[in-house]
Design a protein around this motif. Structure first.
Motif, PDB file in Angstrom:
ATOM      1  N   TRP A 260       6.312   3.264  -1.126  1.00  0.00           N
ATOM      2  CA  TRP A 260       5.538   2.139  -1.640  1.00  0.00           C
ATOM      3  C   TRP A 260       6.353   0.862  -1.481  1.00  0.00           C
ATOM      4  O   TRP A 260       7.418   0.718  -2.095  1.00  0.00           O
ATOM      5  CB  TRP A 260       5.198   2.370  -3.100  1.00  0.00           C
ATOM      6  CG  TRP A 260       3.988   1.657  -3.602  1.00  0.00           C
ATOM      7  CD1 TRP A 260       3.135   0.853  -2.900  1.00  0.00           C
ATOM      8  CD2 TRP A 260       3.483   1.685  -4.934  1.00  0.00           C
ATOM      9  NE1 TRP A 260       2.135   0.386  -3.715  1.00  0.00           N
ATOM     10  CE2 TRP A 260       2.327   0.888  -4.969  1.00  0.00           C
ATOM     11  CE3 TRP A 260       3.903   2.305  -6.107  1.00  0.00           C
ATOM     12  CZ2 TRP A 260       1.582   0.682  -6.127  1.00  0.00           C
ATOM     13  CZ3 TRP A 260       3.165   2.115  -7.249  1.00  0.00           C
ATOM     14  CH2 TRP A 260       2.016   1.321  -7.261  1.00  0.00           C
TER      15      TRP A 260
ATOM     16  N   ARG B  92       0.836  -1.202   0.000  1.00  0.00           N
ATOM     17  CA  ARG B  92       0.000   0.000   0.000  1.00  0.00           C
ATOM     18  C   ARG B  92       0.866   1.245   0.000  1.00  0.00           C
ATOM     19  O   ARG B  92       1.749   1.415   0.842  1.00  0.00           O
ATOM     20  CB  ARG B  92      -0.904  -0.014   1.219  1.00  0.00           C
ATOM     21  CG  ARG B  92      -1.918   1.118   1.180  1.00  0.00           C
ATOM     22  CD  ARG B  92      -3.064   0.860   2.089  1.00  0.00           C
ATOM     23  NE  ARG B  92      -2.751   1.320   3.440  1.00  0.00           N
ATOM     24  CZ  ARG B  92      -3.453   0.982   4.494  1.00  0.00           C
ATOM     25  NH1 ARG B  92      -4.459   0.167   4.385  1.00  0.00           N
ATOM     26  NH2 ARG B  92      -3.120   1.443   5.677  1.00  0.00           N
ATOM     27  N   LYS B  93       0.600   2.135  -0.947  1.00  0.00           N
ATOM     28  CA  LYS B  93       1.306   3.415  -1.059  1.00  0.00           C
ATOM     29  C   LYS B  93       0.928   4.299   0.119  1.00  0.00           C
ATOM     30  O   LYS B  93      -0.244   4.368   0.491  1.00  0.00           O
ATOM     31  CB  LYS B  93       0.839   4.124  -2.345  1.00  0.00           C
ATOM     32  CG  LYS B  93       1.913   4.522  -3.287  1.00  0.00           C
ATOM     33  CD  LYS B  93       1.344   5.325  -4.447  1.00  0.00           C
ATOM     34  CE  LYS B  93       1.369   4.543  -5.721  1.00  0.00           C
ATOM     35  NZ  LYS B  93       0.986   5.329  -6.888  1.00  0.00           N
ATOM     36  N   GLU B  94       1.931   4.990   0.670  1.00  0.00           N
ATOM     37  CA  GLU B  94       1.669   5.904   1.771  1.00  0.00           C
ATOM     38  C   GLU B  94       2.495   7.164   1.593  1.00  0.00           C
ATOM     39  O   GLU B  94       3.579   7.123   1.025  1.00  0.00           O
ATOM     40  CB  GLU B  94       1.996   5.238   3.107  1.00  0.00           C
ATOM     41  CG  GLU B  94       1.115   4.034   3.369  1.00  0.00           C
ATOM     42  CD  GLU B  94       1.190   3.540   4.789  1.00  0.00           C
ATOM     43  OE1 GLU B  94       1.651   4.298   5.667  1.00  0.00           O
ATOM     44  OE2 GLU B  94       0.771   2.406   5.017  1.00  0.00           O
TER      45      GLU B  94
ATOM     46  N   ALA C 174       4.173  10.702   3.539  1.00  0.00           N
ATOM     47  CA  ALA C 174       4.565  11.297   4.821  1.00  0.00           C
ATOM     48  C   ALA C 174       5.660  12.311   4.581  1.00  0.00           C
ATOM     49  O   ALA C 174       6.593  12.055   3.817  1.00  0.00           O
ATOM     50  CB  ALA C 174       5.053  10.229   5.789  1.00  0.00           C
TER      51      ALA C 174
ATOM     52  N   ASN D 235       6.515  13.919  -2.923  1.00  0.00           N
ATOM     53  CA  ASN D 235       5.076  14.036  -3.136  1.00  0.00           C
ATOM     54  C   ASN D 235       4.786  15.304  -3.930  1.00  0.00           C
ATOM     55  O   ASN D 235       4.324  16.296  -3.398  1.00  0.00           O
ATOM     56  CB  ASN D 235       4.360  14.043  -1.785  1.00  0.00           C
ATOM     57  CG  ASN D 235       2.872  13.910  -1.927  1.00  0.00           C
ATOM     58  OD1 ASN D 235       2.363  13.663  -3.006  1.00  0.00           O
ATOM     59  ND2 ASN D 235       2.170  14.064  -0.823  1.00  0.00           N
TER      60      ASN D 235
END
Length: 177
Positions: free
Chosen positions: A68, A58-60, A62, A128
């Motif tokens: 990933w 699951r991609k996250e 922060a 990001n």
């Protein structure tokens, strides 16, 4: 080079079912393996691509980054070992590479042993969004070379490299970068 979908092969599915881990694999609870000493690791063979089912966790996000995990699940009937960093690059729909391959984090690592139907992971990272530079076009696949392998697998994965930052951590049992 082989293409992996998000579903395990019949052999991989059978291995996961026989271990009772199918439901846990998606949740990350099956990420069990052990770090071993150099002596114990020499007795085990290195995992080959044919022993592994490679998938994405699951991609996250922060602190301005996207992480990933890449999961390596042992679908063989015997244990095997992985040590070090996988090779990772983003590809477009025509399987052409987008930007440079992931660089290694430089983090220390140990040999991990995978029992049948168990998994370990290596985490990839980018920024990001365009924090210190532009984003490249979004890839459709990740080309992944397991550690110590000259054979790659293609995993369907939407991945955008931003700000010239694309890193991969070593294979580990904690699922950390």
């Amino acid at each position: 080079m082989s293409l992996h979908s998000r579903r395990p092969s019949r052999r991989g599915l059978a291995a996961l079912l026989s271990a009772g881990l199918l439901g846990l694999a998606g949740a990350g609870a099956a990420w069990s393996a052990t770090a071993t000493t150099a002596t114990a690791a020499h007795r085990l063979r290195t995992c080959a691509v044919s022993d592994l089912y490679v998938s994405m966790g699951r991609k996250e996000g922060a602190a301005g980054s996207v992480y990933w995990p890449i999961r390596f699940t042992n679908t063989s009937t015997t244990g095997c070992a992985l040590r070090g960093y996988p090779g990772v690059s983003a590809l477009d729909t025509a399987h052409r590479q987008i930007g440079p391959a992931a660089t290694r984090t430089g983090q220390s690592y140990s040999t991990v042993t995978l029992a049948p139907a168990h998994s370990v992971s290596a985490v990839i990272r980018t920024t990001n969004g365009p924090i210190g530079g532009p984003c490249l076009r979004t890839g459709t696949y990740l080309r992944i070379y397991p550690p110590a392998s000259l054979e790659a697998v293609l995993v369907p994965a939407s991945w955008t490299i931003c700000s010239g930052n694309f890193q991969v951590g070593p294979v580990n049992t904690q699922g950390t970068f």
